[in-house]
Design an enzyme around this catalytic site. Structure first.
Site, PDB file in Angstrom:
ATOM      1  N   ASP A 195       1.410   5.888 -51.614  1.00 47.41           N
ATOM      2  CA  ASP A 195       0.908   5.306 -52.853  1.00 47.41           C
ATOM      3  C   ASP A 195       2.024   4.755 -53.735  1.00 47.41           C
ATOM      4  O   ASP A 195       1.870   3.706 -54.365  1.00 47.41           O
ATOM      5  CB  ASP A 195       0.117   6.358 -53.638  1.00 47.41           C
ATOM      6  CG  ASP A 195      -1.201   6.717 -52.976  1.00 47.41           C
ATOM      7  OD1 ASP A 195      -1.386   6.334 -51.811  1.00 47.41           O
ATOM      8  OD2 ASP A 195      -2.024   7.376 -53.617  1.00 47.41           O
ATOM      9  N   ASP A 234      -0.420  10.986 -49.938  1.00 43.44           N
ATOM     10  CA  ASP A 234      -1.248  11.534 -50.992  1.00 43.44           C
ATOM     11  C   ASP A 234      -2.599  11.898 -50.370  1.00 43.44           C
ATOM     12  O   ASP A 234      -3.116  12.987 -50.558  1.00 43.44           O
ATOM     13  CB  ASP A 234      -1.461  10.463 -52.060  1.00 43.44           C
ATOM     14  CG  ASP A 234      -1.139  10.918 -53.468  1.00 43.44           C
ATOM     15  OD1 ASP A 234      -0.707  12.059 -53.645  1.00 43.44           O
ATOM     16  OD2 ASP A 234      -1.306  10.111 -54.389  1.00 43.44           O
ATOM     17  N   LYS A 235      -3.133  10.950 -49.601  1.00 46.22           N
ATOM     18  CA  LYS A 235      -4.446  11.188 -49.002  1.00 46.22           C
ATOM     19  C   LYS A 235      -4.349  12.053 -47.757  1.00 46.22           C
ATOM     20  O   LYS A 235      -5.359  12.494 -47.210  1.00 46.22           O
ATOM     21  CB  LYS A 235      -5.116   9.849 -48.660  1.00 46.22           C
ATOM     22  CG  LYS A 235      -5.158   8.873 -49.825  1.00 46.22           C
ATOM     23  CD  LYS A 235      -5.701   9.517 -51.079  1.00 46.22           C
ATOM     24  CE  LYS A 235      -5.538   8.656 -52.314  1.00 46.22           C
ATOM     25  NZ  LYS A 235      -4.145   8.482 -52.755  1.00 46.22           N
ATOM     26  N   CYS A 237       6.021  13.389 -54.670  1.00 46.77           N
ATOM     27  CA  CYS A 237       6.346  13.239 -56.092  1.00 46.77           C
ATOM     28  C   CYS A 237       6.218  14.565 -56.844  1.00 46.77           C
ATOM     29  O   CYS A 237       5.288  15.332 -56.636  1.00 46.77           O
ATOM     30  CB  CYS A 237       5.444  12.192 -56.721  1.00 46.77           C
ATOM     31  SG  CYS A 237       5.660  10.552 -56.001  1.00 46.77           S
ATOM     32  N   SER A 245      -3.591   7.351 -60.817  1.00 54.01           N
ATOM     33  CA  SER A 245      -2.627   8.250 -60.209  1.00 54.01           C
ATOM     34  C   SER A 245      -2.594   9.552 -60.993  1.00 54.01           C
ATOM     35  O   SER A 245      -2.897   9.592 -62.195  1.00 54.01           O
ATOM     36  CB  SER A 245      -1.235   7.606 -60.236  1.00 54.01           C
ATOM     37  OG  SER A 245      -0.237   8.564 -59.982  1.00 54.01           O
TER      38      SER A 245
END
Length: 558
Positions: free
Chosen positions: A78, A120-121, A191, A467
């Site tokens: 992302d 992320d996914k 992150c 986000s």
């Protein structure tokens, strides 16, 4: 063993011959075959360490009497795709990863599985696959990135996105932007704030799919390898005891997860993903469960983006166990089963003490905020619901005039072109699951607003997503989405919009019925390939934006 289907009997000699070609002998073939599925890629730090962790998992499986079988599936990053057409692939990748894990494991009749995920996914996809297959399995998050340092201050990739807005406003020079860019991401890991990755890693623990404490360990920490070996051995233990994911993923576990998200002011994406995971697990969950969790749970973790600390300090302060124990003492968590065979409370009792006295976790009776960081709204602009992000705000009501944009790019250009004013309600539509397609995150726009000093003075509503790093007065997941005739499609510049977290409404006083007669659905943005297929199959964001057909899209305009 399930794997007997591919390896037992004279008629399976060809299959055994192929297994031998990979280096397996009779002894290895005769043991349980355990999948190690990971989302390694070297395109970003988020999944960079997973291939190394897979080798540690394999050692744990072998030591416990199994034979590891390794697979690699995709990841869409992302932080790189954000603000580009490539971001349309992000949410779609959740479904592709889930499907690919199913196909790899089912196609080879494997006995158990360990899923390694990063950002992320990949994290919700790991949980969805475990729930769908329901064979003994464990999930392990690769861990958070360390924070960067600039001028003695900790920074993350969030600072880079916000620096872009400051640079566009003339508040930051080219050289200063370059300094933020080069210092923010020091190595492997996802992150570092309580963004979507760390929020969903915590969810894996709450659902019982990951052992308490192991997801908290940062990516480059010396203890991560041992954690991976432990997960390999644990998958074998689950196999021997026939402990499967759906037996752990109770409704109470989902409510625990929603409460932990609220207590940490976590990513609003957690609602979308938990609905999708619950769908796979056959657990009844809806948007109202998230509102209840947020209303009843105070924010007790001082974590970025609204707070001061990153996941590294959170780990040092005791990790998810420190937060869960505070909620437990207040009677806000249920005792639920976990992948270890012990209950959640038993695992919390054995959690190691904090390594450092960071003031990350506050007592429930002295919270940072009295309620969680989001609210579920309805109203004539969101009949199926939407999510208001409250974290970091001093108010829960905003009234202003609409500035309507048909895409994220158009809105970003307006922000950077200094065409947004105090009191505006930015409307970004046709970015929903089907309309995007792919329900892009609006971090580029929201971060630019913060960087230009407008974060407290404007609002934004969208049928897209945000986000976990987003802050400000933001409403996402507006459903029904614009491309399917949702009321957000009927808005025009200047329309009065009221966002009210107290009454839980997103509304306008215009005559929507009068405008509907003149509305026409826009042409699809993509007409072939994976995105086009997704647009045809995907359900509403209000039910998790899933594509497995169990929640077909039914809303029709009045």
């Amino acid at each position: 063993m399930r794997s007997d289907a591919i390896k037992k009997g004279s008629d399976r000699a060809p299959a055994r011959a192929m297994l031998r070609a990979t280096g397996l002998d009779d002894d290895a073939i005769g043991k349980p075959l355990v999948a190690i599925v990971h989302t390694w890629s070297n395109v970003s730090p988020c999944n960079l360490n997973l291939r190394d962790l897979a080798q540690e998992v394999a050692e744990g499986i072998r030591a416990a009497g199994g034979t590891p079988i390794e697979f690699n599936t995709i990841a869409v990053t992302d932080g790189i795709a954000m603000g580009t057409p490539g971001m349309r692939a992000s949410l779609v990748s959740r479904e592709v990863i889930t499907d690919s894990i199913e196909l790899a494991v089912e196609g080879h009749s494997l006995d158990a599985m360990v899923v390694l995920c990063g950002c992320d996914k990949t994290i919700p996809a790991a949980a969805m696959a475990l729930a769908r297959l329901d064979i003994p399995g464990v999930a392990l998050y690769g861990g958070s990135i360390g924070h960067g340092k600039l001028h003695g201050k900790s920074i993350t990739v969030q600072d880079v996105f916000e620096a872009v807005g400051a640079h566009g406003a003339g508040k930051l020079s080219d050289e200063e932007l370059k300094q933020v860019e080069t210092r923010a991401c020091p190595g492997a890991g996802a992150c570092g704030g309580q963004y979507t990755a760390n929020t969903m890693a915590m969810v894996l623990t709450a659902l019982g799919l990951s052992p308490v404490g192991l997801n908290d360990i940062p990516a480059t920490h010396a203890d991560k390898s041992a954690a991976a070996r432990h997960c390999g051995a644990l998958a074998m233990q689950c196999l021997k005891q026939q402990r499967t994911p759906r037996s752990l993923m109770t409704r109470e576990a989902f409510v625990n997860a929603a409460r932990l998200v609220a207590a940490t002011a976590g990513s609003t994406n957690a609602a979308l993903h938990l609905l999708a995971i619950a769908n796979e697990a056959g657990v009844k969950l809806d948007l109202e469960d998230f509102n209840a969790a947020s209303e009843q749970t105070p924010v007790i973790a001082d974590l970025m983006p609204a707070g001061r600390y990153s996941a590294v300090e959170m780990f040092e302060a005791g990790g998810v166990a420190a937060i869960a124990n505070e909620l437990r003492r207040a009677g806000m968590l249920a005792d639920t089963p976990t992948v270890t065979g012990r209950s959640l409370f038993a695992e919390l009792d054995e959690a190691p003490p904090a390594q450092a006295a960071h003031a990350v976790v506050h007592p429930v009776d002295k919270p940072l905020k009295p309620r969680g960081g989001y609210a579920i709204l309805y109203g004539n602009l969101a009949p199926e619901g939407c999510i208001l992000k409250l974290a970091g705000l001093g108010t829960n009501r905003f009234e202003g005039r609409a500035r309507v944009f048909e895409s994220e790019e158009a809105a970003f250009a307006a922000v950077q072109g200094d065409r947004i004013r105090k009191g505006d309600v930015i409307v970004i539509r046709n970015e929903g699951p089907a309309g995007g397609p792919g329900m892009r995150e609006m971090l580029g726009v929201t971060a630019a607003l913060i960087g230009r000093g407008l974060g407290a003075d404007v609002a934004l509503i969208t049928d897209g997503r945000f986000s976990g790093a987003t802050r400000g007065f933001m409403v996402g997941h507006v459903a029904p989405e614009a491309v399917r005739g949702g009321p957000i499609a009927l808005l025009a510049d200047g329309d009065r919009i009221v966002i009210d977290g107290q009454s839980r409404t997103l509304s306008t006083d215009i005559d929507l019925d009068a405008r509907r007669a003149g509305w026409k659905a826009p042409a699809p943005k993509v007409t072939r390939g994976a995105l086009a297929k997704y647009a045809q199959l995907v359900g509403s964001a209000s039910t998790g934006a899933v594509t497995n057909g169990s929640t077909p899209y039914r809303w029709r305009a009045p």
